[in-house]
Scaffold this motif. Structure first.
Motif, PDB file in Angstrom:
ATOM      1  N   THR A   5      34.856  59.397  48.921  1.00  0.00           N
ATOM      2  CA  THR A   5      36.355  59.317  50.060  1.00  0.00           C
ATOM      3  C   THR A   5      35.875  59.126  51.671  1.00  0.00           C
ATOM      4  OG1 THR A   5      38.417  59.864  50.450  1.00  0.00           O
ATOM      5  CG2 THR A   5      37.522  60.845  49.074  1.00  0.00           C
ATOM      6  N   MET A   7      38.375  61.223  53.139  1.00  0.00           N
ATOM      7  CA  MET A   7      38.839  62.386  53.793  1.00  0.00           C
ATOM      8  C   MET A   7      38.651  63.390  53.245  1.00  0.00           C
ATOM      9  SD  MET A   7      42.418  63.009  55.635  1.00  0.00           S
ATOM     10  CE  MET A   7      42.809  60.952  55.235  1.00  0.00           C
ATOM     11  N   ASN A   9      38.571  67.444  51.477  1.00  0.00           N
ATOM     12  CA  ASN A   9      40.526  68.156  50.530  1.00  0.00           C
ATOM     13  C   ASN A   9      41.130  69.440  51.152  1.00  0.00           C
ATOM     14  OD1 ASN A   9      39.653  65.945  48.269  1.00  0.00           O
ATOM     15  ND2 ASN A   9      37.636  67.767  47.172  1.00  0.00           N
ATOM     16  N   ASP A  11      43.063  71.927  54.031  1.00  0.00           N
ATOM     17  CA  ASP A  11      43.096  71.165  55.636  1.00  0.00           C
ATOM     18  C   ASP A  11      42.322  71.272  56.912  1.00  0.00           C
ATOM     19  OD1 ASP A  11      45.721  71.349  54.731  1.00  0.00           O
ATOM     20  OD2 ASP A  11      46.707  73.314  55.066  1.00  0.00           O
ATOM     21  N   LYS A  14      41.023  67.932  57.172  1.00  0.00           N
ATOM     22  CA  LYS A  14      41.694  67.703  58.118  1.00  0.00           C
ATOM     23  C   LYS A  14      41.693  67.494  59.416  1.00  0.00           C
ATOM     24  CE  LYS A  14      44.065  66.164  53.440  1.00  0.00           C
ATOM     25  NZ  LYS A  14      43.074  67.146  52.801  1.00  0.00           N
ATOM     26  N   LEU A  17      38.712  66.308  60.495  1.00  0.00           N
ATOM     27  CA  LEU A  17      39.037  64.833  61.593  1.00  0.00           C
ATOM     28  C   LEU A  17      39.155  64.566  62.169  1.00  0.00           C
ATOM     29  CD1 LEU A  17      37.305  62.193  60.103  1.00  0.00           C
ATOM     30  CD2 LEU A  17      39.553  62.575  58.474  1.00  0.00           C
ATOM     31  N   ILE A 102      48.972  62.667  57.943  1.00  0.00           N
ATOM     32  CA  ILE A 102      47.938  62.757  57.295  1.00  0.00           C
ATOM     33  C   ILE A 102      48.019  60.880  56.806  1.00  0.00           C
ATOM     34  CG2 ILE A 102      46.088  62.541  55.228  1.00  0.00           C
ATOM     35  CD1 ILE A 102      45.397  64.532  57.837  1.00  0.00           C
ATOM     36  N   LEU A 105      47.386  58.431  59.589  1.00  0.00           N
ATOM     37  CA  LEU A 105      46.025  58.834  59.899  1.00  0.00           C
ATOM     38  C   LEU A 105      45.146  57.815  59.285  1.00  0.00           C
ATOM     39  CD1 LEU A 105      43.089  59.279  61.182  1.00  0.00           C
ATOM     40  CD2 LEU A 105      42.800  61.913  59.079  1.00  0.00           C
ATOM     41  N   SER A 106      45.759  57.346  57.817  1.00  0.00           N
ATOM     42  CA  SER A 106      45.090  57.467  56.084  1.00  0.00           C
ATOM     43  C   SER A 106      45.622  55.326  57.055  1.00  0.00           C
ATOM     44  CB  SER A 106      45.541  56.763  55.148  1.00  0.00           C
ATOM     45  OG  SER A 106      44.979  58.170  54.970  1.00  0.00           O
ATOM     46  N   VAL A 109      42.923  54.473  59.895  1.00  0.00           N
ATOM     47  CA  VAL A 109      41.731  54.733  58.899  1.00  0.00           C
ATOM     48  C   VAL A 109      41.836  52.702  58.319  1.00  0.00           C
ATOM     49  CG1 VAL A 109      40.601  54.792  57.422  1.00  0.00           C
ATOM     50  CG2 VAL A 109      41.429  56.461  59.855  1.00  0.00           C
ATOM     51  N   LEU A 128      34.374  58.284  59.051  1.00  0.00           N
ATOM     52  CA  LEU A 128      35.704  57.524  58.293  1.00  0.00           C
ATOM     53  C   LEU A 128      35.022  56.832  57.058  1.00  0.00           C
ATOM     54  CD1 LEU A 128      38.180  55.357  60.940  1.00  0.00           C
ATOM     55  CD2 LEU A 128      38.069  57.263  59.960  1.00  0.00           C
ATOM     56  N   GLY A 130      32.955  58.080  53.541  1.00  0.00           N
ATOM     57  CA  GLY A 130      32.880  58.867  52.627  1.00  0.00           C
ATOM     58  C   GLY A 130      30.907  58.753  52.509  1.00  0.00           C
TER      59      GLY A 130
END
Length: 227
Positions: A5, A7, A9, A11, A14, A17, A102, A105-106, A109, A128, A130
């Motif tokens: 992934t 994203m 894990n 904060d 995040k 990112l 978030i 953002l998802s 993406v 973007l 993983g």
């Protein structure tokens, strides 16, 4: 156990990112047909999320110092200390944003990755894509944190890929650590009646997978109750 992934894990991950995407995406805005509104939203989200993390860290540090000062006032100490000074919020305060940073953002993406001009090279540059990682459950170790609800401890923990967590408690009554509970969802309230005088309750935990203990026991978490 393999995971893949983009994203992070944590904060902090995040926030990193969001910062990276907000600064890098403008280079691809025309190619990927990203609107000015979407860019502005992403940049505002990045500022707001970084700001709240910084503010929380400052407040948590203050709470820790205030607790130490309270204990000195209560129990005495050879040290001479003054009142802990509350931190000031960092200026300038960024513009307010709607909740759901978030998920936004998802969604963005997913839009980028579905665009005809999107390539894996662009995805790598934007952070973007993983990397596949193989998780070894035998290395899992819970990290416990303490919260408070009406004086009762709340044991904070992250679930990760585990099925559940098993928590044991030592209430300082001579019995040592005894089984407390198994929970499948964070976090865990300890509803045991509080003692009449202050005491230290200690907690430790281990993850569970396929109805068995897995990995390592957490470090012991000590919480003062009954004060």
């Amino acid at each position: 156990m393999t995971s893949n992934t983009f994203m992070p894990n944590t904060d902090g991950g995040k926030a990193d990112l969001l910062d990276h995407a907000a600064s890098t995406l403008p280079h691809y805005a025309t190619l990927l047909e990203v609107t000015n509104e979407d860019l502005a939203s992403l940049q505002a989200d990045a500022l707001a999320f970084r700001y709240i993390l910084k503010s929380m860290a400052d407040m948590q540090a203050y709470a820790h110092h205030l607790t130490e000062f309270k204990n000195i006032l209560r129990d005495g100490s050879a040290a001479t200390v003054g009142w802990a000074v509350p931190p000031m919020l960092v200026e300038p305060t960024p513009p307010a944003v709607s909740s759901g940073i978030i998920p936004r953002l998802s969604t963005l993406v997913a839009h980028l990755k579905s665009h005809k001009n999107y390539t894996s090279a662009i995805g790598l540059d934007l952070g973007l894509i993983g990397t596949s990682t193989v998780e070894d459950p035998s290395s899992w170790k819970p990290i416990l944190s303490a919260q408070n609800k009406a004086g009762h401890p709340i044991i904070g923990w992250n679930k990760g890929a585990a099925a559940a967590i098993e928590i044991w408690v030592d209430r300082g009554e001579g019995a040592g650590f005894v089984f407390m509970t198994i929970n499948t969802e964070p976090n865990t309230n300890d509803t045991q009646p509080l003692p009449a005088t202050s005491a230290v309750w200690k907690y430790k935990a281990i993850y569970r997978l396929h109805d068995e203990q897995i990995g390592h026991w957490s470090d012991v978490l000590s919480i003062i109750v009954g004060v």
